[in-house]
Design a protein around this motif. Structure first.
Motif, PDB file in Angstrom:
ATOM      1  N   GLU A 127     -41.248  47.485  12.314  1.00  0.00           N
ATOM      2  CA  GLU A 127     -39.964  46.817  12.125  1.00  0.00           C
ATOM      3  C   GLU A 127     -39.147  47.544  11.056  1.00  0.00           C
ATOM      4  O   GLU A 127     -39.691  48.096  10.102  1.00  0.00           O
ATOM      5  N   GLY A 128     -37.819  47.546  11.228  1.00  0.00           N
ATOM      6  CA  GLY A 128     -36.935  48.118  10.226  1.00  0.00           C
ATOM      7  C   GLY A 128     -37.066  49.613  10.039  1.00  0.00           C
ATOM      8  O   GLY A 128     -36.958  50.116   8.915  1.00  0.00           O
ATOM      9  N   SER A 129     -37.285  50.352  11.134  1.00  0.00           N
ATOM     10  CA  SER A 129     -37.540  51.790  11.032  1.00  0.00           C
ATOM     11  C   SER A 129     -36.301  52.659  11.231  1.00  0.00           C
ATOM     12  O   SER A 129     -36.289  53.818  10.817  1.00  0.00           O
ATOM     13  N   PHE A 130     -35.255  52.142  11.881  1.00  0.00           N
ATOM     14  CA  PHE A 130     -34.186  53.014  12.353  1.00  0.00           C
ATOM     15  C   PHE A 130     -32.823  52.686  11.736  1.00  0.00           C
ATOM     16  O   PHE A 130     -32.480  51.525  11.512  1.00  0.00           O
ATOM     17  N   ASP A 131     -32.047  53.757  11.536  1.00  0.00           N
ATOM     18  CA  ASP A 131     -30.665  53.612  11.080  1.00  0.00           C
ATOM     19  C   ASP A 131     -29.728  53.308  12.243  1.00  0.00           C
ATOM     20  O   ASP A 131     -28.686  52.674  12.058  1.00  0.00           O
ATOM     21  N   LEU A 132     -30.088  53.799  13.419  1.00  0.00           N
ATOM     22  CA  LEU A 132     -29.262  53.583  14.611  1.00  0.00           C
ATOM     23  C   LEU A 132     -30.169  53.468  15.828  1.00  0.00           C
ATOM     24  O   LEU A 132     -31.088  54.272  16.006  1.00  0.00           O
ATOM     25  N   VAL A 133     -29.905  52.464  16.657  1.00  0.00           N
ATOM     26  CA  VAL A 133     -30.545  52.343  17.965  1.00  0.00           C
ATOM     27  C   VAL A 133     -29.443  52.415  19.015  1.00  0.00           C
ATOM     28  O   VAL A 133     -28.405  51.756  18.887  1.00  0.00           O
ATOM     29  N   VAL A 134     -29.652  53.230  20.035  1.00  0.00           N
ATOM     30  CA  VAL A 134     -28.656  53.467  21.083  1.00  0.00           C
ATOM     31  C   VAL A 134     -29.126  52.837  22.390  1.00  0.00           C
ATOM     32  O   VAL A 134     -30.262  53.062  22.830  1.00  0.00           O
ATOM     33  N   LEU A 135     -28.240  52.054  23.001  1.00  0.00           N
ATOM     34  CA  LEU A 135     -28.453  51.502  24.342  1.00  0.00           C
ATOM     35  C   LEU A 135     -27.229  51.888  25.183  1.00  0.00           C
ATOM     36  O   LEU A 135     -26.288  51.109  25.329  1.00  0.00           O
ATOM     37  N   ALA A 136     -27.233  53.093  25.711  1.00  0.00           N
ATOM     38  CA  ALA A 136     -26.075  53.612  26.431  1.00  0.00           C
ATOM     39  C   ALA A 136     -26.241  53.393  27.930  1.00  0.00           C
ATOM     40  O   ALA A 136     -27.088  54.028  28.565  1.00  0.00           O
ATOM     41  N   ASN A 137     -25.444  52.474  28.484  1.00  0.00           N
ATOM     42  CA  ASN A 137     -25.494  52.140  29.904  1.00  0.00           C
ATOM     43  C   ASN A 137     -26.918  51.779  30.330  1.00  0.00           C
ATOM     44  O   ASN A 137     -27.443  52.280  31.334  1.00  0.00           O
ATOM     45  N   VAL A 138     -27.516  50.884  29.551  1.00  0.00           N
ATOM     46  CA  VAL A 138     -28.907  50.488  29.767  1.00  0.00           C
ATOM     47  C   VAL A 138     -29.040  49.009  30.104  1.00  0.00           C
ATOM     48  O   VAL A 138     -29.724  48.647  31.068  1.00  0.00           O
ATOM     49  N   ILE A 139     -28.406  48.131  29.339  1.00  0.00           N
ATOM     50  CA  ILE A 139     -28.767  46.717  29.434  1.00  0.00           C
ATOM     51  C   ILE A 139     -28.368  46.077  30.758  1.00  0.00           C
ATOM     52  O   ILE A 139     -28.922  45.029  31.118  1.00  0.00           O
ATOM     53  N   GLU A 140     -27.444  46.691  31.522  1.00  0.00           N
ATOM     54  CA  GLU A 140     -27.148  46.144  32.846  1.00  0.00           C
ATOM     55  C   GLU A 140     -28.323  46.333  33.795  1.00  0.00           C
ATOM     56  O   GLU A 140     -28.404  45.673  34.835  1.00  0.00           O
ATOM     57  N   LYS A 171     -19.189  49.228  40.563  1.00  0.00           N
ATOM     58  CA  LYS A 171     -19.976  48.941  41.760  1.00  0.00           C
ATOM     59  C   LYS A 171     -21.471  48.944  41.438  1.00  0.00           C
ATOM     60  O   LYS A 171     -21.906  49.440  40.388  1.00  0.00           O
ATOM     61  N   LEU A 172     -22.270  48.392  42.329  1.00  0.00           N
ATOM     62  CA  LEU A 172     -23.717  48.440  42.189  1.00  0.00           C
ATOM     63  C   LEU A 172     -24.175  49.885  42.106  1.00  0.00           C
ATOM     64  O   LEU A 172     -23.693  50.756  42.830  1.00  0.00           O
ATOM     65  N   HIS A 173     -25.116  50.147  41.201  1.00  0.00           N
ATOM     66  CA  HIS A 173     -25.617  51.501  41.031  1.00  0.00           C
ATOM     67  C   HIS A 173     -27.071  51.438  40.579  1.00  0.00           C
ATOM     68  O   HIS A 173     -27.537  50.426  40.073  1.00  0.00           O
ATOM     69  N   GLN A 174     -27.785  52.526  40.775  1.00  0.00           N
ATOM     70  CA  GLN A 174     -29.215  52.611  40.480  1.00  0.00           C
ATOM     71  C   GLN A 174     -29.965  51.407  41.061  1.00  0.00           C
ATOM     72  O   GLN A 174     -30.835  50.809  40.427  1.00  0.00           O
ATOM     73  N   ALA A 209      -8.184  53.299  38.184  1.00  0.00           N
ATOM     74  CA  ALA A 209      -9.576  53.424  38.633  1.00  0.00           C
ATOM     75  C   ALA A 209      -9.907  52.329  39.634  1.00  0.00           C
ATOM     76  O   ALA A 209     -10.647  52.551  40.600  1.00  0.00           O
ATOM     77  N   ILE A 210      -9.364  51.134  39.411  1.00  0.00           N
ATOM     78  CA  ILE A 210      -9.586  50.029  40.342  1.00  0.00           C
ATOM     79  C   ILE A 210      -8.912  50.336  41.680  1.00  0.00           C
ATOM     80  O   ILE A 210      -9.471  50.075  42.758  1.00  0.00           O
ATOM     81  N   LEU A 211      -7.706  50.919  41.611  1.00  0.00           N
ATOM     82  CA  LEU A 211      -7.012  51.318  42.843  1.00  0.00           C
ATOM     83  C   LEU A 211      -7.822  52.364  43.597  1.00  0.00           C
ATOM     84  O   LEU A 211      -8.019  52.258  44.810  1.00  0.00           O
ATOM     85  N   ASP A 212      -8.307  53.377  42.887  1.00  0.00           N
ATOM     86  CA  ASP A 212      -9.090  54.424  43.541  1.00  0.00           C
ATOM     87  C   ASP A 212     -10.381  53.875  44.153  1.00  0.00           C
ATOM     88  O   ASP A 212     -10.805  54.307  45.227  1.00  0.00           O
ATOM     89  N   GLU A 213     -10.989  52.912  43.448  1.00  0.00           N
ATOM     90  CA  GLU A 213     -12.211  52.298  43.989  1.00  0.00           C
ATOM     91  C   GLU A 213     -11.910  51.569  45.288  1.00  0.00           C
ATOM     92  O   GLU A 213     -12.674  51.631  46.253  1.00  0.00           O
ATOM     93  N   LEU A 264      -4.373  42.871  26.016  1.00  0.00           N
ATOM     94  CA  LEU A 264      -4.042  41.789  26.947  1.00  0.00           C
ATOM     95  C   LEU A 264      -4.475  42.075  28.383  1.00  0.00           C
ATOM     96  O   LEU A 264      -4.454  41.180  29.220  1.00  0.00           O
ATOM     97  N   ASN A 265      -4.855  43.306  28.689  1.00  0.00           N
ATOM     98  CA  ASN A 265      -5.257  43.648  30.048  1.00  0.00           C
ATOM     99  C   ASN A 265      -6.620  43.020  30.348  1.00  0.00           C
ATOM    100  O   ASN A 265      -7.610  43.347  29.692  1.00  0.00           O
ATOM    101  N   PRO A 266      -6.710  42.125  31.341  1.00  0.00           N
ATOM    102  CA  PRO A 266      -8.003  41.472  31.628  1.00  0.00           C
ATOM    103  C   PRO A 266      -8.932  42.314  32.491  1.00  0.00           C
ATOM    104  O   PRO A 266     -10.097  41.966  32.669  1.00  0.00           O
ATOM    105  N   ASN A 267      -8.445  43.436  33.027  1.00  0.00           N
ATOM    106  CA  ASN A 267      -9.250  44.250  33.943  1.00  0.00           C
ATOM    107  C   ASN A 267      -9.963  45.358  33.179  1.00  0.00           C
ATOM    108  O   ASN A 267      -9.650  46.538  33.313  1.00  0.00           O
ATOM    109  N   VAL A 268     -10.945  44.953  32.406  1.00  0.00           N
ATOM    110  CA  VAL A 268     -11.708  45.923  31.629  1.00  0.00           C
ATOM    111  C   VAL A 268     -12.819  46.518  32.489  1.00  0.00           C
ATOM    112  O   VAL A 268     -13.476  45.809  33.244  1.00  0.00           O
ATOM    113  N   LEU A 269     -12.993  47.846  32.379  1.00  0.00           N
ATOM    114  CA  LEU A 269     -14.008  48.507  33.189  1.00  0.00           C
ATOM    115  C   LEU A 269     -15.341  48.630  32.467  1.00  0.00           C
ATOM    116  O   LEU A 269     -16.380  48.794  33.102  1.00  0.00           O
ATOM    117  N   GLY A 270     -15.319  48.568  31.153  1.00  0.00           N
ATOM    118  CA  GLY A 270     -16.558  48.669  30.397  1.00  0.00           C
ATOM    119  C   GLY A 270     -16.310  48.428  28.926  1.00  0.00           C
ATOM    120  O   GLY A 270     -15.161  48.357  28.471  1.00  0.00           O
TER     121      GLY A 270
END
Length: 279
Positions: A127-140, A171-174, A209-213, A264-270
């Motif tokens: 416990e308490g070992s790290f200065d930074l922990v990275v979760l990049a596109n993981v928790i989904e 979209k669904l991935h992996q 991006a939403i239009l292109d999708e 104010l834009n409600p269409n957030v991609l990430g």
């Protein structure tokens, strides 16, 4: 000082052998895969990913923004800071932490990583070992994501930070390991539950991006069912829409990052999130 990978049962250092690591204190043993300790079984549904070159100019726009965000955070760390990259895959971000004490892990023993482990099941760190922990596109991709984030919070030093990037309108991935989507409200609530403070909560916005999708989905899934004149008209419409989208991109660009609590834009991609453990 380098963060040790320790026995998950008693937190003693391992005796490291060529085929296994063995704990001299309690007898726990871990096998080696690709020369790296593999603490948990590889999930049957995991399809190993290929190595993809990523940078601030490579990959999707979302991934490029992620790269810049992670690079910015890495530059804010003191030299030699202890960094844990969870769900690191092929260790895309390892080079960004060249001045730091970096450990990369995933549930699959990729050759670029330091160990393979499901942190929800087993924790080979103190416990308490790290200065930074990275979760990049993981928790989904984690069904029991609260347990993972709570575990990562516990591994932070006082004042340490947890970096999260996570898609929202995507979209669904992996498949079949794509389980969750999160709003800024759920991310803030999760931070509170883990005893962490929100330092950054930014959204990535890109209406085009939403239009292109939509254009891509129409071309791939709707057009094949059309015949005759309707198919011709639909193809012409898609052609025109794509040209309009391309022209708009020249004026509007490929999206932007902004504070998710004030935009104010409600269409957030990430979301790009930085959470801090109180000192």
């Amino acid at each position: 000082m380098t963060v040790e990978i320790v026995c998950p049962q008693c937190k003693h250092e391992f005796d490291r052998h060529t085929v296994s690591w063995d704990c001299p204190a309690c007898g726990f043993s871990v096998r080696l895969e690709n020369g790296k300790p593999a603490f948990t079984d590889i999930p049957a549904e995991i399809n190993p990913s290929d190595k993809i070159e990523r940078s601030a100019e490579q990959g999707s726009i979302w991934r490029q923004f992620n790269w810049k965000f992670i690079d910015q955070v890495s530059r804010s760390l003191l030299a030699g800071a202890q960094v844990l990259d969870v769900g690191a895959g092929r260790a895309d971000f390892k080079q960004l932490f060249a001045q730091h004490d970096y450990l990369g892990l995933d549930v699959y023993p990729y050759p670029e990583l330091d160990l393979a482990v499901d942190l929800i099941q087993t924790c080979p760190f103190r416990e308490g070992s790290f200065d930074l922990v990275v979760l990049a596109n993981v928790i989904e991709h984690v069904y029991e994501y609260r347990a993972l984030v709570m575990r990562c919070a516990g591994l932070l030093k006082p004042g340490g930070r947890l970096l999260i990037t996570v898609p929202f309108l995507l979209k669904l991935h992996q498949e079949p390991v794509d389980f969750q989507r999160y709003t800024r409200f759920s991310l803030a609530k999760m931070s509170e539950e883990c005893g962490l403070q929100v330092e950054v909560l930014d959204g990535y916005y890109n209406p085009l991006a939403i239009l292109d999708e939509g254009i891509g989905n129409t071309w791939q899934y709707a057009l094949p069912s059309l015949k005759g004149a309707p198919a011709v008209l639909a193809r012409a419409g898609i052609f025109v829409l794509q040209r309009i989208s391309n022209c708009l991109k020249k004026t509007l660009g490929n999206g932007y990052i902004a504070n998710a609590t004030s935009d104010l834009n409600p269409n957030v991609l990430g979301y790009q999130v930085l959470l801090r453990k109180p000192a």
